[in-house]
Write a protein that holds these residues in place. Structure first.
Motif, mmCIF file in Angstrom:
data_model
loop_
_atom_site.group_PDB
_atom_site.id
_atom_site.type_symbol
_atom_site.label_atom_id
_atom_site.label_comp_id
_atom_site.label_asym_id
_atom_site.label_seq_id
_atom_site.Cartn_x
_atom_site.Cartn_y
_atom_site.Cartn_z
ATOM 1 N N LEU A 200 0.794 -1.228 0.000
ATOM 2 C CA LEU A 200 0.000 0.000 0.000
ATOM 3 C C LEU A 200 0.833 1.288 0.000
ATOM 4 O O LEU A 200 0.299 2.358 -0.275
ATOM 5 C CB LEU A 200 -0.936 -0.010 1.214
ATOM 6 N N HIS A 201 2.110 1.174 0.354
ATOM 7 C CA HIS A 201 3.052 2.309 0.253
ATOM 8 C C HIS A 201 2.711 3.493 1.149
ATOM 9 O O HIS A 201 2.977 4.642 0.793
ATOM 10 C CB HIS A 201 3.158 2.761 -1.209
ATOM 11 N N PHE A 202 2.136 3.241 2.304
ATOM 12 C CA PHE A 202 1.951 4.308 3.286
ATOM 13 C C PHE A 202 3.276 4.558 3.989
ATOM 14 O O PHE A 202 4.278 3.874 3.736
ATOM 15 C CB PHE A 202 0.854 3.948 4.292
ATOM 16 N N THR A 203 3.304 5.545 4.866
ATOM 17 C CA THR A 203 4.531 5.868 5.596
ATOM 18 C C THR A 203 4.614 5.037 6.872
ATOM 19 O O THR A 203 3.746 5.136 7.734
ATOM 20 C CB THR A 203 4.581 7.362 5.954
ATOM 21 N N LEU A 204 5.621 4.220 6.941
ATOM 22 C CA LEU A 204 5.808 3.370 8.110
ATOM 23 C C LEU A 204 6.612 4.134 9.159
ATOM 24 O O LEU A 204 7.693 4.658 8.871
ATOM 25 C CB LEU A 204 6.543 2.092 7.711
ATOM 26 N N SER A 205 6.060 4.231 10.363
ATOM 27 C CA SER A 205 6.701 5.010 11.419
ATOM 28 C C SER A 205 7.205 4.104 12.527
ATOM 29 O O SER A 205 6.545 3.149 12.920
ATOM 30 C CB SER A 205 5.708 6.024 11.996
ATOM 31 N N ASN A 206 8.380 4.435 13.037
ATOM 32 C CA ASN A 206 8.940 3.685 14.154
ATOM 33 C C ASN A 206 9.021 4.516 15.429
ATOM 34 O O ASN A 206 9.544 4.070 16.437
ATOM 35 C CB ASN A 206 10.343 3.178 13.791
#
Length: 260
Positions: free
Chosen positions: A47-53
């Motif tokens: 889906l290419h959303f922004t993955l946050s850590n």
């Protein structure tokens, strides 16, 4: 609109898919922090959303959703509220087990916070979501919450004392319907219909029957009567269902959940 969401399990992933499918939210504008299972990482590849850590990323969003398990809602909210450090970003929990009042004990009763219960059809923008707004919510924040959830389907405002039964009916109901459709298809296959065709016909029948009820605004009993001719096949089938306690089993399923 930039959306932050904690959790990418069944409900979190359904909501993310719905926002992207709506065409109104660009995938990079959805910031997702997943858990230890790695579902967020796997979903992000598709889906290419922004993955946050880290929580710092959420300070740049317009609204934040908590789609995690009930036991960790309040701990995450506590950490998030500390991280925001006075910045006011509306927060919505989609857990049935944590009330607005319980969350306000962390944020204070002036912070824009709400509790919503979506169901899995949000992933195709046909969800049914109930929301509990606090009494002192500003119109600006209420409109933002409403807009973000209406992208996923129909949104109805409910009172906090009704959120349990709403979640049971709207949230658990799709699984009951799935079992019903599977059973209908099994009966058709038993009598010679191809499996794929049986699933298609059952799903289309359920969908169109539900739409007829919504659009005609007729009582479901009246619609049922319109199909059951005297001595016909349909009334014989209904009699067989009643003999096996179909109505009672359905009512009891809802009641059992509410009493559990």
């Amino acid at each position: 609109m930039k959306i932050g969401i904690f959790g990418a399990g069944h409900m979190g992933s359904a909501m993310i898919k719905g926002w992207i499918r709506s065409g109104e939210i660009a995938p990079p504008d959805i910031f997702v922090q997943g858990g230890k299972r790695g579902t967020a990482q796997s979903l992000q590849q598709d889906l290419h959303f922004t993955l946050s850590n880290n929580m710092t990323d959420f300070k740049n969003t317009d609204i934040i959703f908590l789609a995690v398990g009930t036991p960790v809602i309040l701990p995450i909210l506590t950490d998030l509220y500390t991280e925001l450090a006075g910045k006011v970003i509306p927060i919505i929990s989609v857990s049935a087990g944590v009330s607005v009042k319980a969350m306000q004990e962390i944020t204070g009763d002036t912070y824009p916070i709400a509790q919503a219960i979506p169901n899995t059809p949000v992933q195709i923008n046909e969800g049914m979501t109930g929301i509990v707004y606090p009494d002192n919510l500003s119109e600006e924040h209420k409109n933002l919450m409403t807009t973000s959830l209406e992208l996923l389907g129909e949104l109805v405002e409910i009172t906090e004392d009704k959120i349990g039964i709403f979640g049971t009916l709207a949230g658990c109901g799709p699984a009951f319907v799935d079992v019903f459709m599977e059973s209908l298809a099994d009966g058709a296959v038993l009598n010679g219909m191809d499996r794929d065709m049986a699933y298609h016909v059952a799903a289309k029948m359920v969908s169109s029957s539900a739409n007829l009820l919504l659009k005609s605004k007729k009582h479901p009993g009246e619609l049922k009567d319109g199909v059951t001719s005297p001595g016909g096949t349909t009334i014989k089938g209904i009699t067989a269902l009643e003999k096996e306690g179909f109505r009672y089993a359905t009512i009891n399923a809802i009641d059992t959940i509410m009493k559990s």
